[in-house]
Write a protein that holds these residues in place. Structure first.
Motif, PDB file in Angstrom:
ATOM      1  N   ILE A   1       0.847  -1.203   0.000  1.00  0.00           N
ATOM      2  CA  ILE A   1       0.000   0.000   0.000  1.00  0.00           C
ATOM      3  C   ILE A   1       0.880   1.250   0.000  1.00  0.00           C
ATOM      4  N   LYS A   2       1.967   1.220   0.765  1.00  0.00           N
ATOM      5  CA  LYS A   2       2.898   2.365   0.768  1.00  0.00           C
ATOM      6  C   LYS A   2       3.477   2.587  -0.628  1.00  0.00           C
ATOM      7  N   LYS A   3       3.793   1.507  -1.299  1.00  0.00           N
ATOM      8  CA  LYS A   3       4.429   1.584  -2.610  1.00  0.00           C
ATOM      9  C   LYS A   3       3.450   1.976  -3.714  1.00  0.00           C
ATOM     10  N   TYR A   4       2.240   1.377  -3.710  1.00  0.00           N
ATOM     11  CA  TYR A   4       1.300   1.561  -4.820  1.00  0.00           C
ATOM     12  C   TYR A   4       0.073   2.399  -4.479  1.00  0.00           C
ATOM     13  N   GLY A   5      -0.101   2.741  -3.221  1.00  0.00           N
ATOM     14  CA  GLY A   5      -1.288   3.484  -2.810  1.00  0.00           C
ATOM     15  C   GLY A   5      -2.493   2.564  -2.699  1.00  0.00           C
ATOM     16  N   TYR A   6      -3.621   3.156  -2.377  1.00  0.00           N
ATOM     17  CA  TYR A   6      -4.853   2.379  -2.247  1.00  0.00           C
ATOM     18  C   TYR A   6      -5.436   2.068  -3.625  1.00  0.00           C
ATOM     19  N   SER A   7      -6.126   0.947  -3.706  1.00  0.00           N
ATOM     20  CA  SER A   7      -6.858   0.567  -4.917  1.00  0.00           C
ATOM     21  C   SER A   7      -8.348   0.679  -4.611  1.00  0.00           C
ATOM     22  N   PRO A   8      -9.210   0.500  -5.589  1.00  0.00           N
ATOM     23  CA  PRO A   8     -10.656   0.537  -5.333  1.00  0.00           C
ATOM     24  C   PRO A   8     -11.150  -0.557  -4.379  1.00  0.00           C
ATOM     25  N   ILE A   9     -10.359  -1.595  -4.164  1.00  0.00           N
ATOM     26  CA  ILE A   9     -10.800  -2.683  -3.276  1.00  0.00           C
ATOM     27  C   ILE A   9     -10.334  -2.486  -1.836  1.00  0.00           C
ATOM     28  N   HIS A  10      -9.626  -1.396  -1.571  1.00  0.00           N
ATOM     29  CA  HIS A  10      -9.144  -1.139  -0.210  1.00  0.00           C
ATOM     30  C   HIS A  10     -10.172  -0.359   0.606  1.00  0.00           C
ATOM     31  N   ARG A  11     -10.176  -0.649   1.892  1.00  0.00           N
ATOM     32  CA  ARG A  11     -11.039   0.055   2.839  1.00  0.00           C
ATOM     33  C   ARG A  11     -10.257   1.270   3.340  1.00  0.00           C
ATOM     34  N   LYS A  12     -10.567   2.386   2.793  1.00  0.00           N
ATOM     35  CA  LYS A  12      -9.786   3.592   3.074  1.00  0.00           C
ATOM     36  C   LYS A  12     -10.083   4.203   4.442  1.00  0.00           C
ATOM     37  N   THR A  13     -11.203   3.846   5.039  1.00  0.00           N
ATOM     38  CA  THR A  13     -11.531   4.381   6.361  1.00  0.00           C
ATOM     39  C   THR A  13     -10.882   3.591   7.490  1.00  0.00           C
ATOM     40  N   TYR A  14     -10.295   2.445   7.174  1.00  0.00           N
ATOM     41  CA  TYR A  14      -9.578   1.686   8.191  1.00  0.00           C
ATOM     42  C   TYR A  14      -8.256   2.409   8.454  1.00  0.00           C
ATOM     43  N   LYS A  15      -8.065   2.830   9.665  1.00  0.00           N
ATOM     44  CA  LYS A  15      -6.859   3.583  10.025  1.00  0.00           C
ATOM     45  C   LYS A  15      -5.716   2.618  10.323  1.00  0.00           C
ATOM     46  N   ILE A  16      -4.634   2.781   9.602  1.00  0.00           N
ATOM     47  CA  ILE A  16      -3.461   1.933   9.754  1.00  0.00           C
ATOM     48  C   ILE A  16      -2.330   2.805  10.272  1.00  0.00           C
ATOM     49  N   LYS A  17      -1.881   2.511  11.458  1.00  0.00           N
ATOM     50  CA  LYS A  17      -0.866   3.334  12.123  1.00  0.00           C
ATOM     51  C   LYS A  17       0.367   3.534  11.237  1.00  0.00           C
ATOM     52  N   ALA A  18       0.806   2.481  10.577  1.00  0.00           N
ATOM     53  CA  ALA A  18       2.011   2.551   9.741  1.00  0.00           C
ATOM     54  C   ALA A  18       1.829   3.458   8.532  1.00  0.00           C
ATOM     55  N   LEU A  19       0.579   3.777   8.186  1.00  0.00           N
ATOM     56  CA  LEU A  19       0.328   4.626   7.022  1.00  0.00           C
ATOM     57  C   LEU A  19      -0.074   6.047   7.415  1.00  0.00           C
ATOM     58  N   GLN A  20      -0.153   6.326   8.705  1.00  0.00           N
ATOM     59  CA  GLN A  20      -0.554   7.653   9.173  1.00  0.00           C
ATOM     60  C   GLN A  20       0.632   8.614   9.074  1.00  0.00           C
ATOM     61  N   ALA A  21       0.349   9.828   8.636  1.00  0.00           N
ATOM     62  CA  ALA A  21       1.385  10.861   8.596  1.00  0.00           C
ATOM     63  C   ALA A  21       1.735  11.270  10.023  1.00  0.00           C
ATOM     64  N   THR A  22       2.987  11.537  10.256  1.00  0.00           N
ATOM     65  CA  THR A  22       3.417  11.986  11.574  1.00  0.00           C
ATOM     66  C   THR A  22       3.999  13.381  11.459  1.00  0.00           C
ATOM     67  N   LEU A  23       4.084  14.073  12.588  1.00  0.00           N
ATOM     68  CA  LEU A  23       4.642  15.423  12.616  1.00  0.00           C
ATOM     69  C   LEU A  23       6.166  15.416  12.576  1.00  0.00           C
ATOM     70  N   PHE A  24       6.759  14.294  12.942  1.00  0.00           N
ATOM     71  CA  PHE A  24       8.227  14.247  13.023  1.00  0.00           C
ATOM     72  C   PHE A  24       8.820  13.217  12.092  1.00  0.00           C
TER      73      PHE A  24
END
Length: 184
Positions: free
Chosen positions: A161-184
Motif C-alpha cells: 500500500i505504501k508503494k502503490y497506494g490504495y486501490s478501489p478494493i481497499h477500505r480507506k476508512t480503516y486507520k493503519i498506524k504505519a500509514l498515518q502521517a506523523t509530525l516528526f
C-alpha cells in the motif's frame, strides 16, 4: 425439532476485499464441520462443496470495501444479518460472536463456529467465498500480492500500500498506524 440457522462472517478485519456473511440451515448431518479457521484450505473446499450439494439452505451476503467505507462495518453487519434472517426460514438464528448489532430475534455465542454445526457450516461458506473472491482480486491487482495475505494488514500488505497506494478494493476508512502521517 427446532430449525436452527447458523450465521458467521469472514473478512471483517482485512484492509481489502469484501465482508462476506453466510447463514446456513442444515437438513442433514455433514461430517467434519468445524471453525473454518481450524481447517486446511483443502478441507474447507471439500466441506464447502458438500454443504452446497446437500439439502442445506444457505444465503451469502457480500459488502464491498466502498460499502464498508460509506456505511461502516457495523451497519454492513447489521444489514447482512437482517438479509439472512429475511431469506432463511428457521426457529432460531445463532450468530458467532457476542453482539447482535441491534438485530431482533438473533442469539449470539462466542466461538459458536467451533461448537455448533450450523454455525460451522456458515463459517465455511463465508470463508471459502471470501478467499475465492480475494484470489480473483489478486489477479486484477497483482502488485498487492493478495494471495499471500488475503487482504489482512500484514507487513507485506502495508508495504505494498505504501508503494502503490490504495486501490478501489481497499477500505480507506480503516486507520493503519504505519500509514498515518506523523509530525516528526
Amino acid at each position: 425439532m427446532r430449525i436452527l440457522c447458523g450465521i458467521d462472517e469472514a473478512g471483517r478485519g482485512p484492509l481489502a476485499g469484501d465482508l462476506v456473511m453466510a447463514g446456513c440451515v442444515l437438513n442433514e448431518h455433514i461430517e467434519g464441520l468445524n471453525d473454518s479457521k481450524k481447517l486446511t484450505v483443502k478441507r474447507r473446499e471439500l466441506l464447502y462443496a458438500e454443504i452446497t450439494a446437500s439439502t442445506a439452505s444457505y444465503h451469502i451476503v457480500k459488502f464491498s470495501a466502498s460499502q464498508i467505507d460509506d456505511n461502516g462495518i457495523a451497519h454492513c453487519l447489521r444489514e447482512g444479518l437482517k438479509e439472512i434472517l429475511a431469506n432463511l426460514e428457521a426457529d432460531e438464528y445463532l450468530f458467532d460472536g457476542n453482539t447482535t448489532f441491534g438485530v431482533q430475534d438473533l442469539q449470539t455465542m462466542v466461538k459458536a463456529d467451533g461448537k455448533v454445526a450450523e454455525v460451522s457450516a456458515a463459517s465455511i461458506l463465508a470463508k471459502v467465498t471470501h478467499d475465492r473472491d480475494i484470489l480473483e482480486l489478486a489477479k486484477k491487482y497483482p502488485q498487492y500480492q493478495l494471495e499471500k495475505h488475503k487482504g489482512y494488514g500484514t507487513k507485506l500488505h502495508i508495504e505494498m500500500i505504501k508503494k502503490y497506494g490504495y486501490s478501489p478494493i481497499h477500505r480507506k476508512t480503516y486507520k493503519i498506524k504505519a500509514l498515518q502521517a506523523t509530525l516528526f
